[in-house]
Design an enzyme around this catalytic site. Structure first.
Site, PDB file in Angstrom:
ATOM      1  N   ARG A 183      22.899  26.919 -19.998  1.00  0.00           N
ATOM      2  CA  ARG A 183      22.444  28.307 -20.026  1.00  0.00           C
ATOM      3  C   ARG A 183      22.537  28.775 -18.496  1.00  0.00           C
ATOM      4  O   ARG A 183      22.817  29.925 -18.251  1.00  0.00           O
ATOM      5  CB  ARG A 183      20.977  28.370 -20.042  1.00  0.00           C
ATOM      6  N   HIS A 235       8.415  33.423 -13.756  1.00  0.00           N
ATOM      7  CA  HIS A 235       8.998  32.340 -14.534  1.00  0.00           C
ATOM      8  C   HIS A 235       9.749  31.214 -14.113  1.00  0.00           C
ATOM      9  O   HIS A 235      10.573  30.268 -14.758  1.00  0.00           O
ATOM     10  CB  HIS A 235       9.395  32.679 -16.038  1.00  0.00           C
TER      11      HIS A 235
END
Length: 301
Positions: free
Chosen positions: A138, A187
């Site tokens: 990712r 986050h």
């Protein structure tokens, strides 16, 4: 784009422009929330809340008299007249650069993977090193895509508004790559890794190899917040303070359904500020006399 193009995007509204509709909403970027190091928020702090979808405390279907659907120029004028602005972004902004969201759309990540294996600390530990390799892929994918016009328009906005803060739920670093510097990351940040045990931070090794901390031998993980972890204290406090004091909060590419981050626009409304929502799907979004809604993508070329 150079800075001149970014300024032009800001002036013309190209960076934040509605165009048509979309059948699906946007999920949030990032995992969940990271515990603050060395500090614990008070019991009344929203940062104590665990991540999850819940029904917002505002109605999902506003009466026609309460709904504000301005044209682009009206929204642009509101932005130009604001002396203090917070931009609050979610995964929809990143999706327009080609990164999949977590929950929405045909390429949503959790359609193809078991969320328990990667997005929860216990699941990550149990499935390492596979979980480490999944996040490594990712991180590499995020480096291959480029910031889109929305990223550049937000960066240009920072240069035009004296009191400005970008609060993002995204973890891909695309805002920073577009030139944004006043950024609060709720986050975490995918390009960094940290140790579960000693909290040492570092860049991703190349190749990724085994997730073993060089400092203590502990298990490495991406520096993102996962489910069942709490919000980073300092980031959430800074976001709330900015939301309380701003004239205008611009919510871009987020469903505003994942709490406690979704409370940030409500902080602005409770403090008598205005909110501009830019998103393809308005279901569950804030509404009211101080809310303007622009249905459409975040950025256009």
């Amino acid at each position: 784009r150079d800075s001149g193009e970014a300024d032009e995007a800001f002036e013309s509204g190209r960076g934040l422009r509605p165009q048509g509709t979309c059948e699906s909403g946007n999920g949030e970027g990032g995992g969940c929330y990271r515990e603050a190091h060395g500090r614990s928020p008070g019991k009344s702090s929203p940062t104590n809340a665990r991540k999850g979808r819940r029904t917002p405390h505002y109605s999902l279907m506003p009466p026609a008299s309460m709904s504000q659907v301005p044209d682009l120029e009206t929204a642009a004028e509101r932005l130009r007249s604001a002396s203090s602005v917070v931009v609050f972004t979610g995964a929809g902004v990143s999706a327009e650069s080609g990164l999949p969201t977590f929950r929405s759309g045909g390429d949503a990540m959790w359609r193809h993977e078991d969320i328990q294996n990667y997005a929860y600390p216990a699941g990550y530990r149990l499935h390492a090193p596979k979980s480490w390799q999944w996040y490594s892929q990712r991180a590499a994918a995020a480096l291959k895509v480029q910031p889109n016009p929305a990223h550049h328009a937000i960066a240009a906005m920072e240069g035009r508004v004296a009191d400005f803060l970008l609060v993002t739920q995204n973890i891909d670093n695309l805002h920073q790559r577009a030139g944004s510097t006043k950024v609060v990351e709720l986050h975490g940040n995918l390009p960094r890794v940290r140790c579960f045990d000693c909290d040492a931070l570092s860049d991703w090794p190349d190749p990724a190899g085994n997730p073993v901390c060089e400092s203590c031998g502990g298990l490495l993980r991406p520096d993102v917040v996962m489910f069942e972890e709490t919000l980073p204290y300092e980031a959430m406090e800074r976001a709330h303070e900015a939301a309380r004091s701003c004239d205008l909060l611009v919510s871009v590419g987020t469903s505003n359904l994942v709490w406690p981050a979704a409370e940030i626009p409500q902080v602005t409304l409770r403090s008598r500020g205005h909110v501009l929502v830019v998103n393809p799907d308005m279901e569950g979004q804030p509404w009211g006399r101080k809310v303007m809604q622009l249905r459409g993508p975040a950025g256009l070329p």
